[in-house]
Design an enzyme around this catalytic site. Structure first.
Site, PDB file in Angstrom:
ATOM      1  N   GLN A 146     -61.811  47.421  57.670  1.00 26.93           N
ATOM      2  CA  GLN A 146     -62.954  46.314  56.855  1.00 26.93           C
ATOM      3  C   GLN A 146     -62.641  46.761  56.005  1.00 26.93           C
ATOM      4  O   GLN A 146     -62.197  47.428  54.742  1.00 26.93           O
ATOM      5  CB  GLN A 146     -64.115  47.212  57.180  1.00 26.93           C
ATOM      6  N   TYR A 179     -64.458  45.818  52.770  1.00 29.96           N
ATOM      7  CA  TYR A 179     -65.923  45.816  52.132  1.00 29.96           C
ATOM      8  C   TYR A 179     -65.971  45.788  50.785  1.00 29.96           C
ATOM      9  O   TYR A 179     -65.674  45.559  49.493  1.00 29.96           O
ATOM     10  CB  TYR A 179     -66.513  46.161  53.325  1.00 29.96           C
ATOM     11  N   SER A 180     -66.072  47.473  50.605  1.00 27.73           N
ATOM     12  CA  SER A 180     -66.257  47.942  49.324  1.00 27.73           C
ATOM     13  C   SER A 180     -64.863  47.729  47.978  1.00 27.73           C
ATOM     14  O   SER A 180     -63.914  47.601  48.517  1.00 27.73           O
ATOM     15  CB  SER A 180     -66.272  49.690  49.163  1.00 27.73           C
ATOM     16  N   SER A 237     -61.427  51.951  55.997  1.00 30.80           N
ATOM     17  CA  SER A 237     -60.842  52.896  57.425  1.00 30.80           C
ATOM     18  C   SER A 237     -59.304  52.785  57.530  1.00 30.80           C
ATOM     19  O   SER A 237     -59.430  51.667  58.389  1.00 30.80           O
ATOM     20  CB  SER A 237     -61.936  53.176  57.826  1.00 30.80           C
ATOM     21  N   GLU A 260     -72.673  48.004  62.567  1.00 34.61           N
ATOM     22  CA  GLU A 260     -71.417  48.830  62.398  1.00 34.61           C
ATOM     23  C   GLU A 260     -73.215  50.471  62.341  1.00 34.61           C
ATOM     24  O   GLU A 260     -72.348  50.987  62.996  1.00 34.61           O
ATOM     25  CB  GLU A 260     -71.163  49.361  60.422  1.00 34.61           C
ATOM     26  N   GLU A 282     -79.747  55.822  51.434  1.00 31.50           N
ATOM     27  CA  GLU A 282     -81.330  55.287  50.435  1.00 31.50           C
ATOM     28  C   GLU A 282     -80.973  53.516  50.622  1.00 31.50           C
ATOM     29  O   GLU A 282     -81.959  52.905  49.986  1.00 31.50           O
ATOM     30  CB  GLU A 282     -80.685  55.262  49.285  1.00 31.50           C
TER      31      GLU A 282
END
Lengths: 361, 389
Positions: free
Chosen positions: B128, B130-131, B163, B245, B373
Site C-alpha cells: 500500500q 499511501y503515507s 508494509s 482495511e 484520533e
C-alpha cells in the site's frame, strides 16, 4: 421465528410513534409530580396492552403475540427512550418466567390475563442492597395444604402496581397473587420515581403455586436482558439529546460541538452504544433460542450496558453543563433511571464475575 | 434452502478432510499474523495450491476472477467448517483484504481479469503506497507526483510505511495528478514494483522486524491502463479501500486462543477454580467480553449493510479492534511475566518471544489505517454531524 431486520425496524418505528403520541417524557414528569405511589399511568398501560405489547413474549395459544424476548426488547428500549412509566418490562419478564417454568394450568391461569393487561406481574428476587440470587433467605416450606412462604423483598420493581408476584425463594419460584393473605407491601420512594415497593411475605400457598420447571438463573436472565434493552433505549435518548445540545450551544463564538475535545468524547459514547446494541440483540435472541451460550451473552449485555450507560449519562450531564444539573432539564431524569437499572439484575462487576465463571476462570 | 446449505456443509467438510493437512491444524496465527512466520513446508505449499484451485481463499469473489462465487451464507458455513477442522486460509494480505474488494468495485473488466486471479491464488503480493513523510494523518496533503505523459504517467516521490514492500510484486498508490486541488487532485495507480526507478528500503521497527519500508519512485513510468477509476477519483477510491482495511483490523483478533486459557496454565488458581489474581481476572474478562461485543457488532453491521460492503461504522470497529489488540498484548505479557520479556535465542519458548514482539508491534495498530484520533474525527463529523467551527 425471529423478526427480520425490516420487521424489527417496523416494530421499533411503531413503538416510537406510540411514545411520541401517548407518552412523551412530559407524561413521565406528570406521573412523578403527582407522586402517586403506583408509579405508573393506568391509561398508558391500557394503551400498551391494547397495542399487544404486554403479551408480546406470550405464546399465541395463551393470547399473546408469540414474538419472544427479542421483540420485547425492542419495545422496552423504545419505551425507555421516553422514560415511559409502565410496568411493561417487569410484566414481560414475569410472563417469560411462567411460560418457561409453568405447567399448562399455571399458564392458562395467568398468561391470557397478562396478555390483555388485566394482570400486572413482577419478579421478586433481591433481598438486600445487592443482587445475590445464590443466597436467598426467603423460605419456602412444604405444608399440608401446599407451601408456606416467608421473607422480605425490600425493593421490588413495580411492586406497588403488580397484581402477581413471581417470588424467588430458597427452594424455587412461586406464583403469589398480590392479594394473598399475609402479603404486605409498602411503597418505597426511590430516585427514579417509579413504583418500587417493599414486599413482605408470610403466606400460605396452594400446592400448585410453585413453578416446578423454572430455573432461577434463566428467569433472572430475562430480567437482566430486558434491563439491558431499557438501558440501551435510555442511552439512545440521552445521547441524541446531548448531540443536539453540542450542535446548538454557543460559547467562544462557536458551537461547543465544534471543539475536538468534545467531538472525540461524543465519538467514544457512540462507539460504546453501538457495541451494546449488538450485545443486547444477541442476548435476547439467545434466550429465545435457548442457546447454550445465552448465559454468557446475557452477562455480556448487562455488563456492557451498565458500563456504557454510566459513562453516557455522566458525560451527558457534563456536556450540558449547569443546565444538566437542573430539574427542568430531562437529562437528570435519565440519569436517575439509569442508576436504578445499573444494579437491576446485577451490576457490571457481578456480570463480569459471572462471565468469567461461566467460561471456566 | 436448508437442505442445500446442509449439502454444502457436508461437501466442504469432506473436501477439507481430504485436502487440509492435519499437521497444519491451528497454526494459522503462526503462519499468517506472526512477526516471524515459519519457513513454508511442503504441506503448507500443497495446501495453498489446493485451496487456490478451489477458489476458497477468496470464496465470495466471482469464479472468473479466481474466487468460488459463494454466497455470504455459504462462505459463513465454510468458515465454520474450517474453524471446526482447525483449518485456515494461507491466502491473505493486502490484496485479499483491501485491494481486491476495491478493484472489484472500481476496476474495469480488463483490470479485474488481469489482477484478481493472482491475488486469489496467493501468487502476487500487493503493498500500500499511501503515507508519505509529510502526509500521515493528513493523508490528502500527499505530494508524490504523477505527471500525464500521454500514454503513461511519470511518477516521482516517496512513500513511507509501505508494509511488505520488499516482498511485494505490485503497489496500489495514491499519487498527485493535480497540485492545485488537494483532494480532487489525487489519483489511484497500480504500480509494478519491478519498474525501473522503484527503490525499497526496509525500516527497522521497535519490535526488531522490518514489516514497513520507505519506497522511492524516481521517474517511474506507469502505463495509463494502471489507473483505477478516473483521474482525480483517487481520494474517493482510497477512502473506500481504507474502510476495507479498518474492517479487517476489527476482525483480526478472532482466531486467536482465549487469554483465560493461557492464564489458567500459567497462574495460580483458587480452590473454587477462579484465577487467584482478582484484578487480572477482571481485566481478562473485560478484554474477552469486549472481543465478543466487537465480533457481534461486526456481524450485526454486516447483516444490516444492504450492499455488503463496509459502512462508515468501520471507524468505530477499528478503534475497538485496536484497543483490543493492545490490551490483549498487555495481558499476554502480564500473564507470562518475565518469561514474556525475552528478546531472542535460548531460554525462551517461541510463543514467549512472539508475545514480546507482538506487544511492541501492537502499538502500531492504533496508528496505521488512520489513527484512533482520525477515526474519532470521522465518527464525529461524518456519522454524528458535528461540524468544525
Amino acid at each position: 421465528m425471529p423478526l427480520s431486520i425490516q420487521e424489527q425496524t417496523m416494530l421499533a418505528d411503531s413503538v416510537g410513534a406510540w411514545v411520541a403520541r401517548e407518552s412523551p417524557v412530559t407524561a413521565f414528569r406528570r406521573v412523578r409530580d403527582a407522586a402517586d405511589p403506583l408509579g405508573f399511568d393506568p391509561a398508558a398501560w391500557r394503551s400498551i396492552a391494547a397495542m399487544g405489547w404486554a403479551g408480546i413474549a406470550i405464546s399465541e395459544d395463551q393470547g399473546g403475540a408469540g414474538l419472544g424476548l427479542a421483540a420485547a426488547g425492542l419495545i422496552v428500549a423504545g419505551l425507555g427512550r421516553a422514560l415511559v412509566a409502565s410496568p411493561l418490562a417487569a410484566t414481560i419478564a414475569a410472563s417469560a418466567a411462567i411460560l418457561h417454568g409453568g405447567d399448562e394450568a399455571q399458564r392458562r391461569l395467568w398468561l391470557p390475563s397478562i396478555a390483555e393487561g388485566t394482570a400486572i406481574a413482577s419478579i421478586a428476587c433481591d433481598e438486600g442492597g445487592h443482587h445475590d440470587p445464590a443466597r436467598l433467605r426467603t423460605k419456602a416450606e412444604r405444608v399440608a395444604s401446599g407451601w408456606r412462604l416467608s421473607g422480605v423483598k425490600p425493593f421490588v420493581a413495580e411492586g406497588s402496581a403488580a397484581t402477581l408476584f413471581v417470588v424467588a425463594a430458597d427452594t424455587g419460584l412461586f406464583l403469589v397473587p398480590a392479594d394473598t393473605q399475609g402479603l404486605a407491601r409498602e411503597p418505597r420512594s426511590m430516585m427514579d420515581s417509579r413504583g418500587h415497593a417493599s414486599v413482605s411475605l408470610d403466606v400460605t400457598l396452594p400446592a400448585d403455586a410453585r413453578l416446578s420447571d423454572a430455573d432461577l438463573d434463566t428467569v433472572l436472565d430475562g430480567v437482566r436482558a430486558l434491563a439491558a434493552a431499557e438501558m440501551l433505549g435510555l442511552a439512545d435518548a440521552v445521547f441524541a439529546m446531548t448531540l443536539d445540545y453540542l450542535r446548538v450551544r454557543v460559547q467562544f463564538g462557536r458551537t461547543i460541538g465544534s471543539f475536538q475535545a468534545l467531538q472525540h468524547r461524543a465519538a467514544t459514547l457512540f462507539t460504546r452504544i453501538e457495541l451494546v446494541r449488538s450485545c443486547v440483540a444477541a442476548a435476547l435472541a439467545a434466550l429465545d433460542a435457548r442457546a447454550d451460550d445465552s448465559r454468557s451473552l446475557v452477562s455480556l449485555a448487562k455488563a456492557q450496558a451498565g458500563d456504557m450507560l454510566n459513562l453516557v449519562t455522566r458525560e451527558a450531564v457534563q456536556m450540558h453543563g449547569g443546565i444538566g444539573m437542573t430539574d427542568e432539564h430531562d437529562v437528570g431524569l435519565y440519569l436517575k433511571r439509569a442508576k436504578m437499572l445499573e444494579g437491576a439484575g446485577g451490576t457490571s462487576a457481578f456480570h463480569r464475575d459471572r462471565y468469567a465463571r461461566l467460561n471456566g476462570y | 434452502m436448508a437442505s442445500g446449505s446442509e449439502g454444502f456443509r457436508r461437501a466442504s467438510r469432506d473436501w477439507l478432510g481430504t485436502h487440509f493437512p492435519r499437521a497444519l491444524a491451528g497454526l494459522g496465527p503462526r503462519y499468517m499474523s506472526s512477526e516471524t512466520p515459519p519457513e513454508p513446508t511442503p504441506a503448507f505449499l500443497a495446501w495453498k495450491r489446493a485451496i487456490a484451485e478451489k477458489g476458497w481463499g477468496v470464496p465470495t469473489w466471482p469464479c472468473q476472477y479466481g474466487g468460488a462465487g459463494l454466497s455470504e451464507e455459504e462462505a459463513a458455513i465454510l468458515a465454520e467448517e474450517m474453524a471446526a477442522a482447525g483449518a485456515w486460509t494461507p491466502i491473505g494480505g493486502m490484496g485479499v483484504m483491501m485491494f481486491g474488494p476495491t478493484l472489484l468495485e472500481y476496476g474495469t473488466e480488463q483490470q479485474k481479469l488481469r489482477h484478481l486471479p493472482g491475488i486469489a491464488d496467493g501468487s502476487i503480493r500487493w503493498c500500500q503506497g499511501y503515507s508519505e513523510p509529510g502526509a500521515g494523518s493528513d493523508l490528502a496533503s500527499l505530494q508524490c507526483r504523477a505527471e500525464d505523459k500521454g500514454d503513461h504517467f511519470l511518477v516521482n516521490g516517496q512513500k513511507v510505511w509501505t508494509s511488505g514492500a520488499q516482498w511485494s510484486d505490485w503497489c496500489f498508490a495514491l499519487v498527485r495528478t493535480d497540485p492545485s486541488d488537494k483532494r480532487g487532485g489525487i489519483s489511484f495507480l497500480m504500480i509494478d514494483m519491478r519498474s525501473p526507478g522503484v527503490t525499497v528500503k526496509p525500516i527497522r521497527m521497535i519490535s526488531g522486524s522490518s514489516p514497513f519500508c520507505e519506497t522511492f519512485f524516481d521517474n517511474v513510468e506507469v502505463p495509463k491502463d494502471n489507473l483505477l477509476g478516473a483521474t482525480g477519483q483517487g481520494w474517493t477510491i482510497g477512502k473506500r479501500l481504507l474502510q476495507h482495511e479498518r474492517g479487517g483490523i476489527s476482525q483480526m483478533s478472532s482466531d486467536v486462543p482465549p487469554l483465560h486459557a493461557l492464564a489458567l496454565t500459567h497462574l495460580a488458581i483458587s480452590d473454587d477454580g477462579r484465577l487467584a489474581d482478582g484484578e487480572l481476572r477482571v481485566r481478562i474478562a473485560r478484554c474477552e467480553m469486549e472481543a465478543l461485543a466487537l465480533a457481534l457488532t461486526v456481524a450485526r453491521i454486516q447483516s444490516e449493510s444492504e450492499e455488503g460492503g463496509p459502512p462508515q461504522a468501520t471507524s468505530i470497529l477499528k478503534n475497538v479492534g485496536a484497543w483490543l489488540a493492545q490490551e490483549r498484548a498487555e495481558l499476554m505479557l502480564e500473564i507470562l511475566g518475565t518469561r514474556g520479556l525475552g528478546w531472542e535465542g535460548a531460554g525462551f519458548a517461541a510463543p514467549e518471544l512472539e508475545a514480546c514482539r507482538q506487544w511492541l508491534f501492537s502499538k502500531a495498530v492504533s496508528i496505521y489505517g488512520g489513527t484512533t484520533e482520525i477515526q474519532n474525527d470521522i465518527v464525529a463529523k461524518r456519522m454524528l454531524g458535528l461540524k468544525d467551527a
